[in-house]
Design a protein around this motif. Structure first.
Motif, mmCIF file in Angstrom:
data_model
loop_
_atom_site.group_PDB
_atom_site.id
_atom_site.type_symbol
_atom_site.label_atom_id
_atom_site.label_comp_id
_atom_site.label_asym_id
_atom_site.label_seq_id
_atom_site.Cartn_x
_atom_site.Cartn_y
_atom_site.Cartn_z
ATOM 1 N N GLU A 82 -8.482 -16.955 -21.482
ATOM 2 C CA GLU A 82 -8.756 -16.612 -20.085
ATOM 3 C C GLU A 82 -7.630 -15.742 -19.568
ATOM 4 O OE1 GLU A 82 -9.608 -19.951 -17.599
ATOM 5 O OE2 GLU A 82 -10.945 -20.841 -19.076
ATOM 6 N N ARG A 83 -7.972 -14.552 -19.152
ATOM 7 C CA ARG A 83 -6.983 -13.618 -18.622
ATOM 8 C C ARG A 83 -7.165 -13.507 -17.102
ATOM 9 N NH1 ARG A 83 -4.031 -12.475 -22.833
ATOM 10 N NH2 ARG A 83 -5.009 -11.739 -24.720
ATOM 11 N N PRO A 84 -6.063 -13.555 -16.359
ATOM 12 C CA PRO A 84 -6.192 -13.420 -14.906
ATOM 13 C C PRO A 84 -6.563 -11.984 -14.532
ATOM 14 C CG PRO A 84 -3.888 -13.490 -15.533
ATOM 15 C CD PRO A 84 -4.680 -13.757 -16.775
ATOM 16 N N ALA A 85 -7.241 -11.838 -13.400
ATOM 17 C CA ALA A 85 -7.618 -10.508 -12.926
ATOM 18 C C ALA A 85 -6.361 -9.772 -12.478
ATOM 19 C CB ALA A 85 -8.599 -10.631 -11.772
ATOM 20 N N LEU A 86 -6.083 -8.637 -13.103
ATOM 21 C CA LEU A 86 -4.864 -7.896 -12.793
ATOM 22 C C LEU A 86 -5.065 -6.882 -11.669
ATOM 23 C CD1 LEU A 86 -3.665 -7.185 -16.436
ATOM 24 C CD2 LEU A 86 -2.826 -8.933 -14.888
ATOM 25 N N ARG A 87 -6.288 -6.577 -11.363
ATOM 26 C CA ARG A 87 -6.571 -5.553 -10.368
ATOM 27 C C ARG A 87 -6.414 -6.101 -8.960
ATOM 28 N NH1 ARG A 87 -8.475 -0.500 -10.399
ATOM 29 N NH2 ARG A 87 -9.962 0.059 -8.798
ATOM 30 N N VAL A 88 -5.651 -5.385 -8.147
ATOM 31 C CA VAL A 88 -5.447 -5.755 -6.754
ATOM 32 C C VAL A 88 -6.285 -4.814 -5.906
ATOM 33 C CG1 VAL A 88 -3.744 -5.990 -4.913
ATOM 34 C CG2 VAL A 88 -3.109 -6.520 -7.263
ATOM 35 N N LYS A 89 -7.036 -5.376 -4.982
ATOM 36 C CA LYS A 89 -7.903 -4.552 -4.147
ATOM 37 C C LYS A 89 -7.063 -3.700 -3.190
ATOM 38 C CE LYS A 89 -12.090 -7.241 -4.311
ATOM 39 N NZ LYS A 89 -13.163 -7.864 -3.556
ATOM 40 N N ALA A 90 -7.554 -2.500 -2.925
ATOM 41 C CA ALA A 90 -6.862 -1.573 -2.029
ATOM 42 C C ALA A 90 -6.902 -2.104 -0.604
ATOM 43 C CB ALA A 90 -7.523 -0.204 -2.099
ATOM 44 N N ARG A 91 -5.838 -1.828 0.130
ATOM 45 C CA ARG A 91 -5.771 -2.251 1.530
ATOM 46 C C ARG A 91 -5.023 -1.199 2.326
ATOM 47 N NH1 ARG A 91 -0.685 -3.887 2.548
ATOM 48 N NH2 ARG A 91 0.597 -4.535 0.789
ATOM 49 N N ALA A 92 -5.108 -1.297 3.643
ATOM 50 C CA ALA A 92 -4.443 -0.331 4.520
ATOM 51 C C ALA A 92 -2.941 -0.604 4.540
ATOM 52 C CB ALA A 92 -5.013 -0.436 5.922
ATOM 53 N N ILE A 93 -2.150 0.461 4.604
ATOM 54 C CA ILE A 93 -0.694 0.335 4.671
ATOM 55 C C ILE A 93 -0.311 -0.043 6.097
ATOM 56 C CG2 ILE A 93 1.503 1.554 4.405
ATOM 57 C CD1 ILE A 93 0.034 3.382 2.393
ATOM 58 N N THR A 94 0.501 -1.081 6.240
ATOM 59 C CA THR A 94 0.904 -1.551 7.572
ATOM 60 C C THR A 94 1.993 -0.643 8.132
ATOM 61 O OG1 THR A 94 2.567 -3.017 6.666
ATOM 62 C CG2 THR A 94 0.375 -3.941 6.974
ATOM 63 N N SER A 95 2.180 -0.711 9.438
ATOM 64 C CA SER A 95 3.202 0.122 10.091
ATOM 65 C C SER A 95 4.602 -0.281 9.629
ATOM 66 C CB SER A 95 3.092 -0.002 11.618
ATOM 67 O OG SER A 95 3.257 -1.354 12.001
ATOM 68 N N GLU A 96 4.801 -1.559 9.327
ATOM 69 C CA GLU A 96 6.095 -2.037 8.839
ATOM 70 C C GLU A 96 6.415 -1.421 7.479
ATOM 71 O OE1 GLU A 96 7.604 -6.220 7.183
ATOM 72 O OE2 GLU A 96 6.909 -6.329 9.268
ATOM 73 N N GLU A 97 5.403 -1.322 6.629
ATOM 74 C CA GLU A 97 5.588 -0.715 5.311
ATOM 75 C C GLU A 97 5.848 0.786 5.422
ATOM 76 O OE1 GLU A 97 2.868 -3.686 2.553
ATOM 77 O OE2 GLU A 97 1.938 -1.931 3.479
ATOM 78 N N LYS A 98 5.222 1.442 6.409
ATOM 79 C CA LYS A 98 5.433 2.876 6.612
ATOM 80 C C LYS A 98 6.865 3.164 7.058
ATOM 81 C CE LYS A 98 0.734 4.338 7.697
ATOM 82 N NZ LYS A 98 -0.171 4.831 8.730
ATOM 83 N N GLU A 99 7.406 2.295 7.901
ATOM 84 C CA GLU A 99 8.753 2.511 8.447
ATOM 85 C C GLU A 99 9.838 2.273 7.391
ATOM 86 O OE1 GLU A 99 9.072 0.018 11.897
ATOM 87 O OE2 GLU A 99 7.394 1.007 12.879
ATOM 88 N N SER A 100 9.674 1.256 6.569
ATOM 89 C CA SER A 100 10.718 0.936 5.593
ATOM 90 C C SER A 100 10.577 1.808 4.356
ATOM 91 C CB SER A 100 10.633 -0.538 5.200
ATOM 92 O OG SER A 100 9.414 -0.783 4.551
ATOM 93 N N SER A 101 11.732 2.097 3.733
ATOM 94 C CA SER A 101 11.744 2.918 2.519
ATOM 95 C C SER A 101 12.279 2.069 1.373
ATOM 96 C CB SER A 101 12.634 4.140 2.729
ATOM 97 O OG SER A 101 12.864 4.780 1.505
ATOM 98 N N ALA A 102 11.532 1.964 0.298
ATOM 99 C CA ALA A 102 11.953 1.178 -0.861
ATOM 100 C C ALA A 102 13.193 1.794 -1.492
ATOM 101 C CB ALA A 102 10.824 1.101 -1.874
ATOM 102 N N TYR A 103 13.245 3.122 -1.545
ATOM 103 C CA TYR A 103 14.394 3.807 -2.136
ATOM 104 C C TYR A 103 15.672 3.480 -1.365
ATOM 105 C CZ TYR A 103 17.641 7.458 -3.469
ATOM 106 O OH TYR A 103 18.753 8.114 -3.893
ATOM 107 N N LYS A 104 15.600 3.572 -0.026
ATOM 108 C CA LYS A 104 16.798 3.301 0.792
ATOM 109 C C LYS A 104 17.258 1.856 0.642
ATOM 110 C CE LYS A 104 16.044 6.772 4.365
ATOM 111 N NZ LYS A 104 15.706 7.005 5.774
ATOM 112 N N THR A 105 16.308 0.937 0.583
ATOM 113 C CA THR A 105 16.639 -0.489 0.425
ATOM 114 C C THR A 105 17.359 -0.733 -0.892
ATOM 115 O OG1 THR A 105 14.619 -1.008 1.643
ATOM 116 C CG2 THR A 105 15.671 -2.823 0.492
ATOM 117 N N LEU A 106 16.826 -0.173 -1.994
ATOM 118 C CA LEU A 106 17.460 -0.339 -3.307
ATOM 119 C C LEU A 106 18.824 0.337 -3.351
ATOM 120 C CD1 LEU A 106 14.388 0.212 -5.626
ATOM 121 C CD2 LEU A 106 15.639 -1.905 -5.312
ATOM 122 N N LYS A 107 18.927 1.520 -2.771
ATOM 123 C CA LYS A 107 20.197 2.259 -2.764
ATOM 124 C C LYS A 107 21.257 1.473 -1.999
ATOM 125 C CE LYS A 107 22.558 6.032 -3.544
ATOM 126 N NZ LYS A 107 23.054 6.303 -4.874
#
Length: 130
Positions: A82-107
């Motif tokens: 039994e393999r778990p479903a790996l596919r994640v359904k698409a969703r709208a990007i939240t305003s919080e996600e738009k404001e934050s930058s993954a690159y800046k956080t890691l840096k």
């Protein structure tokens, strides 16, 4: 896994189970899943006696009445994993996600880690001067 399923390592290859003596389990969930698969396999397994007659039947062989009309398995997989479903359904990007930058956080984390020792040393010297 064999020990948990109460199957001897010598018996396993004779009933169609591959044995790797180097294998070690890293987590309990996968161990339990594999043990359950082995137990299910053993419960479905029908072992035919090597010889006909009363003397040919050994302990663990399936009784003769159950062996009358047995269909042979022709599937590629006997018991599928039994393999778990790996596919994640698409969703709208939240305003919080738009404001934050993954690159800046890691840096920022990398620079904090790099200068952590120097910051602690400076803080220790500041305490000594007071």
């Amino acid at each position: 896994e064999l020990r948990e399923a109460k199957i001897s390592p010598k018996l396993a290859p004779t009933i169609g189970i591959a044995v790797d003596h180097r294998r070690r389990n890293k987590c309990a969930e996968s161990l339990q899943a594999n043990v359950n698969r082995l137990k299910l396999y053993k419960s479905k397994l029908l072992i035919f006696p090597k010889k006909s007659g009363k003397k040919g039947v050994k302990k663990g062989d399936t009784p003769k009445p159950e062996l009358q009309n047995v269909a042979q398995n022709t599937l590629k997989e006997i018991i599928p994993v039994e393999r778990p479903a790996l596919r994640v359904k698409a969703r709208a990007i939240t305003s919080e996600e738009k404001e934050s930058s993954a690159y800046k956080t890691l840096k920022k984390c990398r620079t904090n880690l790099k200068y952590d020792g120097a910051k602690r040393k400076k803080a220790a010297e500041g305490k000594e001067e007071k």
